[in-house]
Scaffold this active site. Structure first.
Site: not given
Length: 399
Positions: A134, A370, A373
């Site tokens: 990702s 997070d 990312h």
């Protein structure tokens, strides 16, 4: 053969188009709000960039990447004139995981930092196929957003054909693609949407199912790191597909890259294909919540800084593997320049298990932020600028 040459010419002709589009964005977009006034902290500390100072578009690839220019060493400089290169609302292809402002993030300074390499500057524009997890998908989306704005709606499209996403530019018979393969080799996590990092089983000697989708692609950009680092050991097979054993992650990673390297040397045509391998950009840990939450400025004035989340052992394995290849694969070491950007992660303004965080989860950043990312627009845009510098140099060398 004629079709291949024709397609190659069409792909090459996209370079000036992409370059012109980003130039247009950079010279017409001025971003002004309360945070960017002359009295703001950012302007007082970093100054204000003027158009006369914007000399980071270079035509000659000779000036971009040579002995005097290391694109991976430099500083993040404040630039509110030509950055961001696009806005969230202007790009319909971003997933919710990276649209931080739409998801509630109120500060926007993270979008206005430009990577300034030592001794040279970066051009604009790019195109190719990304393979990985990702994080790599974020780089794919960054590139699509940079290119799509100057292509008419009826001449561009985005298709989802799991495990691929394909952005097509019809007029040029060209495409930018993303291929989900978190371990590069095959695994039980290869479904594009139904997967979990907690259940990992990797087939260390199997790559054929993936590889058939990569054959003949002009530019391949590989990345694989995050999914390997969940635990220090990983379940995997090697040889007998029924013989599952527990491997040390470093051992398993080396075996997987050897399988990938064998595929590269046996399949890639170096005359018509170019291959890149992106280094890791890993989790930032620090601050009051032991993570990146509420971090709003990059790490500055620390040239020797190296983040705690990136594995030098894994870097050595990548180096050893690439050094042993017969095929030339360019290693793009974006790790260190990315480590400075503790301010640019999605934190609580992203997703978990495909859903935006709840109010309760956002109130607990220590457990839910997070720091892997990246918000878009953001740091992956710079990775693409560096990638484009190499693509441009490669294109000029072939011509």
């Amino acid at each position: 053969m004629k079709q291949i040459v024709s397609l190659d010419r069409k792909i090459q002709s996209l370079y000036p188009l992409a370059l012109a589009s980003i130039l247009l964005l950079g010279t017409t977009r001025l971003i002004f709000d309360g945070l960017k006034s002359n009295n703001s902290y950012v302007f007082q500390k970093y100054g204000r960039q003027t158009r006369a100072q914007q000399q980071h578009v270079v035509v000659s690839p000779k000036d971009l990447i040579d002995e005097s220019c290391n694109v991976f060493e430099g500083n993040w400089v404040w630039d509110n004139v030509s950055y961001p290169l696009y806005e969230e609302q202007s790009c319909p292809y971003l997933v919710k995981q990276v649209t931080c402002q739409k998801n509630g993030r109120e500060d926007s300074l993270y979008k206005n930092w430009r990577w300034k390499p030592n001794g040279c500057d970066l051009p604009r524009g790019k195109r190719l196929m990304f393979i990985g997890d990702s994080v790599q998908r974020g780089q794919f989306e960054s590139l699509v957003c940079m290119v799509q704005s100057i292509i008419p709606k009826d001449k561009r499209s985005l298709e989802r054909i799991p495990p691929r996403k394909i952005f097509k530019i019809k007029e040029y018979d060209a495409s930018i693609e993303y291929y989900w393969a978190p371990f590069i080799v095959e695994s039980i996590s290869d479904h594009a949407t139904k997967h979990t990092v907690m259940k990992r089983l990797v087939k260390l000697d199997s790559i054929a199912k993936h590889g058939k989708h990569w054959e003949g692609v002009d530019y391949l950009v590989f990345e694989s790191y995050v999914w390997w680092r969940y635990k220090p050991t990983i379940n995997a097979t090697y040889g007998n597909p029924d013989d599952v054993q527990e491997y040390n992650v470093s051992t398993a990673y080396r075996l997987a890259l050897n399988t990938w390297a064998n595929w590269i040397d046996s399949t890639i045509n170096p005359q018509t294909q170019k291959v890149f391998f992106m280094s890791m950009s890993w989790e930032w840990k620090g601050g009051s919540n032991e993570n990146c939450f509420n971090e709003t400025y990059p790490i500055q004035d620390s040239p020797s800084y190296w983040g705690s989340g990136s594995s030098l052992e894994i870097m050595d394995i990548i180096h050893d593997t690439l050094s042993g290849l017969k095929t030339n694969v360019k290693f793009l070491n974006i790790t260190r320049l990315s480590e400075f950007r503790k301010d640019a992660h999605t934190t609580i303004y992203g997703e978990r298990k495909g859903k935006l965080l709840t109010k309760e989860q956002r109130a607990d950043p220590k457990n839910f932020a997070d720091c892997i990312h990246w918000c878009l627009p953001g740091v992956p845009d710079t990775w693409n600028e560096i990638l484009y510098a190499y693509l441009l140099k490669s294109h000029q060398n072939i011509s």
